[in-house]
Design a protein around this motif. Structure first.
Motif, PDB file in Angstrom:
ATOM      1  N   SER A  57      -1.472  -4.855  -5.279  1.00 16.84           N
ATOM      2  CA  SER A  57      -1.591  -4.431  -3.886  1.00 16.84           C
ATOM      3  C   SER A  57      -1.904  -5.645  -3.025  1.00 16.84           C
ATOM      4  O   SER A  57      -2.065  -6.759  -3.527  1.00 16.84           O
ATOM      5  N   GLY A  83      -0.717   0.508  -3.429  1.00 19.21           N
ATOM      6  CA  GLY A  83      -1.805   0.347  -2.481  1.00 19.21           C
ATOM      7  C   GLY A  83      -1.930   1.576  -1.599  1.00 19.21           C
ATOM      8  O   GLY A  83      -1.970   2.709  -2.086  1.00 19.21           O
ATOM      9  N   GLU A 209      -9.736   0.634  -6.588  1.00 23.14           N
ATOM     10  CA  GLU A 209      -8.314   0.843  -6.330  1.00 23.14           C
ATOM     11  C   GLU A 209      -7.689   1.700  -7.440  1.00 23.14           C
ATOM     12  O   GLU A 209      -6.860   2.563  -7.176  1.00 23.14           O
TER      13      GLU A 209
END
Length: 324
Positions: A57, A83, A209
């Motif tokens: 990302s 992302g 993430e």
């Protein structure tokens, strides 16, 4: 091809771990592309665009973008499906390259200094070859340019999944069975040679993430379909035709920096030197004991190499102006 030069370390800011740069949504062609901005810290900084690799990302560029903010007014993009960007309709090198072109044109910032890692490197080569008017310089970090011996990549284990019509469902099922902490460790071990070089803050951000991806229904499909598109581009590159990425690399006209790590476990370590040999105006930096994401593992060294590239291009421009 020539050896890359390193700019002086004292031109870079001090050692620190900046938080992820602020982001915003950009609507292009009916879907959202997420972009993180690293504003310039000095006047005269030139526009730059950072492009991540498969499964990565925009956060993969946090440290490097911060180190170069004195020279580059940076934007880091989340590719479609990764992302915080919305899923794409197609996950191919041409489709991703078209999105980058649209983003540069939409922002009105071109030409940009274009930096790509892994998959992002392959996409950036296509953009640089087909739209050189949009690119000032090109920096490739472990670019995923074609190679045929997948025994030289840990991702070769994914190849059987590509033959399955709904391989993304199998991948999604497997991901759901792996704890986020385990997944983060596996990802770091596959892409970084020395984990002590990655700060705890970066490890926490990577874990956050991954947890977010567990709740994104499109993530497994985006990963598998992108990998399938990448492998397809590899195969086409060894056939006749204009779609060959190696043919496009040979057509890249702008000054280019190629960086490879000797401990890269995801892209054949021979690819970076080959890319530097093929691209006409290139310089090569091979980093001993470094893995697949040099911009995360040794960001200061990568930043110094970019400074060296910028200094070379500025000197060449000055000589042309004087000659004119």
């Amino acid at each position: 091809m020539k050896r890359a030069t390193l700019g002086p370390d004292h031109l870079l800011p001090g050692h620190e771990d900046p938080p992820p740069w602020p982001g915003r949504e950009v609507r292009l062609d009916g879907s959202v592309t997420y972009v993180r901005d690293t504003p310039a810290t000095a006047p005269g900084a030139e526009p730059a665009l950072y492009v991540h690799g498969l499964g990565g990302s925009s956060q993969n560029w946090t440290d490097l973008a911060g180190l170069l903010a004195d020279r580059l007014d940076g934007q880091a993009v989340d590719l479609p499906g990764f992302g915080l960007s919305e899923p794409g309709r197609r996950y191919t090198i041409p489709a991703f390259a078209d999105r980058l072109v649209r983003l540069i044109e939409h922002a009105g910032r071109g030409p940009v200094h274009l930096l790509g890692n892994s998959l992002g490197g392959a996409i950036s080569v296509r953009v640089a070859a087909l739209r050189p008017d949009l690119v000032r310089t090109l920096t490739l970090v472990s670019p995923a340019l074609p190679f045929l011996d997948f025994r030289r990549s840990l991702q070769g284990r994914m190849l059987p999944v590509l033959a399955l019509p709904r391989g993304e469902r199998l991948v999604g099922w497997q991901l759901a069975r792996v704890a986020p902490e385990v997944m983060e460790q596996q990802m770091m071990e596959s892409s970084v040679a020395d984990l002590t070089r990655i700060s705890e803050q970066r490890r926490r951000e990577a874990l956050e993430e991954i947890r977010a991806r567990y709740h994104a229904e499109h993530h497994a499909a985006a990963y598998v379909r992108t990998f399938r598109g990448l492998v397809s581009s590899f195969l086409r590159s060894y056939l006749r035709g204009a779609e060959s990425l190696w043919r496009m690399a040979a057509a890249v006209p702008m000054p280019t920096l190629v960086i490879g790590g000797s401990q890269d476990r995801l892209v054949d370590v021979r690819v970076a030197p080959q890319a530097a040999r093929v691209i006409p105006d290139s310089r090569l930096l091979m980093l001993d004991g470094v893995g697949h994401v040099a911009q995360m593992e040794v960001p200061r060294t990568v930043a110094r190499a970019v400074l060296g590239l910028l200094a070379e291009t500025e000197d060449a421009g000055t000589r042309r102006d004087m000659a004119g």
